[in-house]
Design an enzyme around this catalytic site. Sequence first.
Site, PDB file in Angstrom:
ATOM      1  N   ASP A  13      -7.524   0.267  -0.986  1.00 58.71           N
ATOM      2  CA  ASP A  13      -7.673  -0.187  -2.370  1.00 58.71           C
ATOM      3  C   ASP A  13      -8.603  -1.401  -2.373  1.00 58.71           C
ATOM      4  O   ASP A  13      -9.168  -1.785  -1.332  1.00 58.71           O
ATOM      5  CB  ASP A  13      -6.308  -0.442  -3.033  1.00 58.71           C
ATOM      6  CG  ASP A  13      -5.622  -1.697  -2.513  1.00 58.71           C
ATOM      7  OD1 ASP A  13      -6.127  -2.332  -1.566  1.00 58.71           O
ATOM      8  OD2 ASP A  13      -4.564  -2.067  -3.076  1.00 58.71           O
ATOM      9  N   CYS A  70      -4.218  -1.561   2.366  1.00 54.25           N
ATOM     10  CA  CYS A  70      -4.069  -2.170   1.044  1.00 54.25           C
ATOM     11  C   CYS A  70      -3.771  -3.647   1.303  1.00 54.25           C
ATOM     12  O   CYS A  70      -3.926  -4.115   2.438  1.00 54.25           O
ATOM     13  CB  CYS A  70      -3.006  -1.467   0.196  1.00 54.25           C
ATOM     14  SG  CYS A  70      -1.331  -1.522   0.826  1.00 54.25           S
ATOM     15  N   THR A  72      -0.997  -5.553   1.499  1.00 48.90           N
ATOM     16  CA  THR A  72       0.024  -5.788   2.524  1.00 48.90           C
ATOM     17  C   THR A  72       0.144  -4.634   3.510  1.00 48.90           C
ATOM     18  O   THR A  72       0.718  -4.786   4.588  1.00 48.90           O
ATOM     19  CB  THR A  72       1.411  -5.948   1.872  1.00 48.90           C
ATOM     20  OG1 THR A  72       1.672  -4.763   1.100  1.00 48.90           O
ATOM     21  CG2 THR A  72       1.469  -7.178   0.973  1.00 48.90           C
ATOM     22  N   HIS A 103       5.268   5.977  21.430  1.00 47.54           N
ATOM     23  CA  HIS A 103       6.609   6.480  21.133  1.00 47.54           C
ATOM     24  C   HIS A 103       6.688   7.318  19.862  1.00 47.54           C
ATOM     25  O   HIS A 103       7.544   8.205  19.768  1.00 47.54           O
ATOM     26  CB  HIS A 103       7.592   5.305  20.987  1.00 47.54           C
ATOM     27  CG  HIS A 103       7.966   4.676  22.296  1.00 47.54           C
ATOM     28  ND1 HIS A 103       9.081   3.870  22.460  1.00 47.54           N
ATOM     29  CD2 HIS A 103       7.363   4.733  23.518  1.00 47.54           C
ATOM     30  CE1 HIS A 103       9.147   3.461  23.715  1.00 47.54           C
ATOM     31  NE2 HIS A 103       8.115   3.955  24.379  1.00 47.54           N
ATOM     32  N   HIS A 138      10.389  11.314  23.603  1.00 42.85           N
ATOM     33  CA  HIS A 138       9.883  10.878  22.292  1.00 42.85           C
ATOM     34  C   HIS A 138       9.531  12.076  21.413  1.00 42.85           C
ATOM     35  O   HIS A 138       9.721  12.038  20.203  1.00 42.85           O
ATOM     36  CB  HIS A 138       8.680   9.949  22.472  1.00 42.85           C
ATOM     37  CG  HIS A 138       9.001   8.752  23.299  1.00 42.85           C
ATOM     38  ND1 HIS A 138       9.903   7.799  22.895  1.00 42.85           N
ATOM     39  CD2 HIS A 138       8.588   8.389  24.540  1.00 42.85           C
ATOM     40  CE1 HIS A 138      10.018   6.883  23.830  1.00 42.85           C
ATOM     41  NE2 HIS A 138       9.240   7.222  24.846  1.00 42.85           N
TER      42      HIS A 138
HETATM   43  C1  RB5 Z   1      -2.770  -4.894  -4.950  1.00 44.21           C
HETATM   44  O1  RB5 Z   1      -2.696  -6.055  -5.684  1.00 44.21           O
HETATM   45  C2  RB5 Z   1      -1.582  -4.790  -3.994  1.00 44.21           C
HETATM   46  O2  RB5 Z   1      -0.414  -4.605  -4.707  1.00 44.21           O
HETATM   47  C3  RB5 Z   1      -1.787  -3.655  -3.002  1.00 44.21           C
HETATM   48  O3  RB5 Z   1      -2.970  -3.874  -2.321  1.00 44.21           O
HETATM   49  C4  RB5 Z   1      -0.739  -3.501  -1.933  1.00 44.21           C
HETATM   50  O4  RB5 Z   1      -0.489  -4.685  -1.261  1.00 44.21           O
HETATM   51  C5  RB5 Z   1       0.469  -2.765  -2.287  1.00 44.21           C
HETATM   52  O5  RB5 Z   1       1.375  -2.536  -1.494  1.00 44.21           O
END
Ligand code: RB5
Length: 148
Positions: A13, A70, A72, A103, A138
């Site tokens: 994203d 993304c 996080t 694994h 595994h």
């Molecule tokens: C975008 O602002 C953020 O929510 C997205 O990149 C991500 O971290 C979602 O899990």
Amino acid sequence: MIENKTPMIIGSDHAAFPLKEVLKKFIAGQDIPIQDVGTFSESSVNYPEFGIKVARAVSEGEFKRGLLLCGTGIGMSMVANRFPHVRAALCGDIFSAKMSREHNDSNILVLGGRMIGETLAIEIVKTWLETPFAGGRHQTRLDQFDVI
Ligand code: RB5
């Protein structure tokens, strides 16, 4: 130079667009074919759109390996792991990347573009691509996923 040249599919994203570009360049520089499904700028988008594209391609066998990013990494890993045969691993360190291959035979690596720097991200990708699945006990465990 990474020996494993299995073609990859990559998506992110807006939050991880800059890191996607860095990693795409790194991967292509290893002579690994890589298909980018976007996003292609830092304009705000919805991450599931890109997570679905990558996860579906891996789930259906079009690509054996995928990379999703993304902010996080959490949203992308949630989306990707809804698809059959996808084993997406959110990794923020090299050891997790290694173990997720050895694994768990992870077939999608997920990274958080707002969580880690470029140098660590490259090392994680390198480790992930270079580490083979150990199989044996595994594989027995992975086979149990299929009853879900
Ligand atoms: C975008 O602002 C953020 O929510 C997205 O990149 C991500 O971290 C979602 O899990």
